[in-house]
Design an enzyme around this catalytic site. Sequence first.
Site, PDB file in Angstrom:
ATOM      1  N   ASP A  95       0.863  -1.192   0.000  1.00 33.06           N
ATOM      2  CA  ASP A  95       0.000   0.000   0.000  1.00 33.06           C
ATOM      3  C   ASP A  95       0.894   1.234   0.000  1.00 33.06           C
ATOM      4  O   ASP A  95       2.082   1.146   0.325  1.00 33.06           O
ATOM      5  CB  ASP A  95      -0.899   0.011   1.261  1.00 33.06           C
ATOM      6  CG  ASP A  95      -2.218   0.756   1.052  1.00 33.06           C
ATOM      7  OD1 ASP A  95      -3.283   0.148   1.113  1.00 33.06           O
ATOM      8  OD2 ASP A  95      -2.173   1.990   0.800  1.00 33.06           O
TER       9      ASP A  95
ATOM     10  N   TYR B 279     -13.016   6.944 -13.278  1.00 31.09           N
ATOM     11  CA  TYR B 279     -13.185   5.693 -12.520  1.00 31.09           C
ATOM     12  C   TYR B 279     -13.917   4.665 -13.374  1.00 31.09           C
ATOM     13  O   TYR B 279     -13.506   3.510 -13.481  1.00 31.09           O
ATOM     14  CB  TYR B 279     -13.972   6.005 -11.237  1.00 31.09           C
ATOM     15  CG  TYR B 279     -14.093   4.838 -10.289  1.00 31.09           C
ATOM     16  CD1 TYR B 279     -12.997   4.435  -9.526  1.00 31.09           C
ATOM     17  CD2 TYR B 279     -15.289   4.150 -10.133  1.00 31.09           C
ATOM     18  CE1 TYR B 279     -13.099   3.377  -8.643  1.00 31.09           C
ATOM     19  CE2 TYR B 279     -15.408   3.087  -9.256  1.00 31.09           C
ATOM     20  CZ  TYR B 279     -14.299   2.708  -8.507  1.00 31.09           C
ATOM     21  OH  TYR B 279     -14.411   1.645  -7.637  1.00 31.09           O
TER      22      TYR B 279
ATOM     23  N   LYS C 204     -12.383   1.103 -14.741  1.00 29.55           N
ATOM     24  CA  LYS C 204     -12.922  -0.185 -14.292  1.00 29.55           C
ATOM     25  C   LYS C 204     -13.460  -1.019 -15.468  1.00 29.55           C
ATOM     26  O   LYS C 204     -13.379  -2.248 -15.439  1.00 29.55           O
ATOM     27  CB  LYS C 204     -13.996   0.040 -13.226  1.00 29.55           C
ATOM     28  CG  LYS C 204     -13.466   0.651 -11.927  1.00 29.55           C
ATOM     29  CD  LYS C 204     -12.431  -0.243 -11.255  1.00 29.55           C
ATOM     30  CE  LYS C 204     -12.017   0.269  -9.878  1.00 29.55           C
ATOM     31  NZ  LYS C 204     -11.026  -0.605  -9.220  1.00 29.55           N
TER      32      LYS C 204
HETATM   33  N1  NAD Z   1     -15.865   0.477  -1.580  1.00 28.83           N
HETATM   34  C1  NAD Z   1     -16.667   0.334  -2.620  1.00 28.83           C
HETATM   35  O1  NAD Z   1     -17.871   0.643  -2.532  1.00 28.83           O
HETATM   36  C2  NAD Z   1     -16.126  -0.228  -3.921  1.00 28.83           C
HETATM   37  C3  NAD Z   1     -17.040  -0.568  -4.919  1.00 28.83           C
HETATM   38  C4  NAD Z   1     -16.562  -1.103  -6.110  1.00 28.83           C
HETATM   39  C5  NAD Z   1     -15.199  -1.306  -6.287  1.00 28.83           C
HETATM   40  N2  NAD Z   1     -14.333  -0.953  -5.296  1.00 28.83           N
HETATM   41  C6  NAD Z   1     -12.906  -1.206  -5.530  1.00 28.83           C
HETATM   42  O2  NAD Z   1     -12.408  -2.003  -4.479  1.00 28.83           O
HETATM   43  C7  NAD Z   1     -10.999  -1.807  -4.371  1.00 28.83           C
HETATM   44  C8  NAD Z   1     -10.622  -1.657  -2.903  1.00 28.83           C
HETATM   45  O3  NAD Z   1     -11.117  -0.426  -2.415  1.00 28.83           O
HETATM   46  P1  NAD Z   1     -11.822  -0.312  -0.991  1.00 28.83           P
HETATM   47  O4  NAD Z   1     -13.255  -0.348  -1.242  1.00 28.83           O
HETATM   48  O5  NAD Z   1     -11.258  -1.279  -0.039  1.00 28.83           O
HETATM   49  O6  NAD Z   1     -11.410   1.194  -0.623  1.00 28.83           O
HETATM   50  P2  NAD Z   1     -10.279   1.779   0.344  1.00 28.83           P
HETATM   51  O7  NAD Z   1     -10.046   3.170  -0.131  1.00 28.83           O
HETATM   52  O8  NAD Z   1     -10.706   1.590   1.743  1.00 28.83           O
HETATM   53  O9  NAD Z   1      -8.971   0.920   0.059  1.00 28.83           O
HETATM   54  C9  NAD Z   1      -8.144   1.179  -1.048  1.00 28.83           C
HETATM   55  C10 NAD Z   1      -6.691   1.049  -0.647  1.00 28.83           C
HETATM   56  O10 NAD Z   1      -5.886   1.273  -1.803  1.00 28.83           O
HETATM   57  C11 NAD Z   1      -4.771   2.056  -1.413  1.00 28.83           C
HETATM   58  N3  NAD Z   1      -4.221   2.758  -2.559  1.00 28.83           N
HETATM   59  C12 NAD Z   1      -4.757   3.829  -3.213  1.00 28.83           C
HETATM   60  N4  NAD Z   1      -3.939   4.208  -4.209  1.00 28.83           N
HETATM   61  C13 NAD Z   1      -2.880   3.362  -4.197  1.00 28.83           C
HETATM   62  C14 NAD Z   1      -1.711   3.248  -4.981  1.00 28.83           C
HETATM   63  N5  NAD Z   1      -1.445   4.099  -5.984  1.00 28.83           N
HETATM   64  N6  NAD Z   1      -0.848   2.240  -4.711  1.00 28.83           N
HETATM   65  C15 NAD Z   1      -1.086   1.387  -3.696  1.00 28.83           C
HETATM   66  N7  NAD Z   1      -2.164   1.460  -2.894  1.00 28.83           N
HETATM   67  C16 NAD Z   1      -3.052   2.440  -3.154  1.00 28.83           C
HETATM   68  C17 NAD Z   1      -5.301   2.987  -0.340  1.00 28.83           C
HETATM   69  O11 NAD Z   1      -4.280   3.518   0.461  1.00 28.83           O
HETATM   70  C18 NAD Z   1      -6.257   2.067   0.411  1.00 28.83           C
HETATM   71  O12 NAD Z   1      -5.627   1.418   1.492  1.00 28.83           O
HETATM   72  C19 NAD Z   1     -10.674  -0.600  -5.252  1.00 28.83           C
HETATM   73  O13 NAD Z   1     -10.095  -1.044  -6.453  1.00 28.83           O
HETATM   74  C20 NAD Z   1     -12.030   0.017  -5.510  1.00 28.83           C
HETATM   75  O14 NAD Z   1     -12.070   0.702  -6.743  1.00 28.83           O
HETATM   76  C21 NAD Z   1     -14.765  -0.412  -4.120  1.00 28.83           C
END
Ligand code: NAD
Length: 274
Positions: free
Chosen positions: A39, A156, A160
């Site tokens: 991360d 975004y 995706k």
């Molecule tokens: N939370 C939702 O509702 C949701 C819905 C659909 C898809 N997603 C996808 O799920 C995945 C996980 O996200 P989440 O929901 O746990 O959100 P989150 O923001 O809690 O976790 C994302 C993590 O990615 C890290 N991160 C961001 N940019 C980075 C980089 N350049 N290099 C390394 N780490 C990086 C952040 O520090 C964070 O710890 C993402 O790809 C997000 O697009 C989330």
Amino acid sequence: MENGRLQGKVALITGGAGGQGRVEAELFAREGGAVLVTDIDAAGGEAVCAAVRAAGGRAQFQRHDVCDPAGWQACVAAAQAAFGGLDVLINNAGTISRHGIATIPLDSWNRTLEVNLTGVMLGMQICAPAMRARGGGSIVNVSSIAGMGAHYDAAYCASKWAVRGLTKTAAIEFVDWGIRVNSIHPGQIVETSFFRDGAPGHAESARRAIPMQRQGTPLECAYLALFLASDEASFITGAEIAIDGGFTAGAAIWMRSRMRDELAAAERAGAAAG
Ligand SMILES: NC(=O)c1ccc[n+]([C@@H]2O[C@H](COP(=O)([O-])OP(=O)(O)OC[C@H]3O[C@@H](n4cnc5c(N)ncnc54)[C@H](O)[C@@H]3O)[C@@H](O)[C@H]2O)c1
């Protein structure tokens, strides 16, 4: 230890300092896997690994921005040095720029595509040879329901959708290396920064549009990633799996039937009143 579904396997989870990645790291370790958590958030990632180790699991943190190719090489080397190799890659890290096409600054557009798309490509490009050296493995790319339909956040959505397509390319490219590649498509997931940082009213309006009438949890996503990472999914590659309470299956027709019932009730009430 739960059921040992990842016994003997080494998994690299990007974005593992919080949200879904954190819960995946914890679950994978409980299932017997060794986990390299990466991360940009070093404090969060170190805390996740300390908690996994305190619970008896194997985890190590590596600070890494998924856009950095040399950093990817260092992550693979760290997995090999700490745990002997690499079998599973969860391309989970993601970012969002809350702009439509009309307003998005070019640097936000580029950064979102760089993290969400180029980061996923680099991960596959640099990790796949290491997985091949172990006889194969599994890659799970975390897309979104925004990769299956329209979304107000333009970059975004584009990133995706691209991950969804790139996953299918990878599935075919790496099939002879014994590497399976699949994408998962979460709907709205609680206990994540994406959920916490949404606009006022966003969570409740989104919840009402979900046929199951609730958001998902990181643990539900982690169990899906676990299944695809494990040998239980040995004949699944190039697949895309929505985890969204029925949203992509038919939120529009489901909401239409609710609207129809509400209109019929209002008509009955109007007729009774007058
Ligand atoms: N939370 C939702 O509702 C949701 C819905 C659909 C898809 N997603 C996808 O799920 C995945 C996980 O996200 P989440 O929901 O746990 O959100 P989150 O923001 O809690 O976790 C994302 C993590 O990615 C890290 N991160 C961001 N940019 C980075 C980089 N350049 N290099 C390394 N780490 C990086 C952040 O520090 C964070 O710890 C993402 O790809 C997000 O697009 C989330």
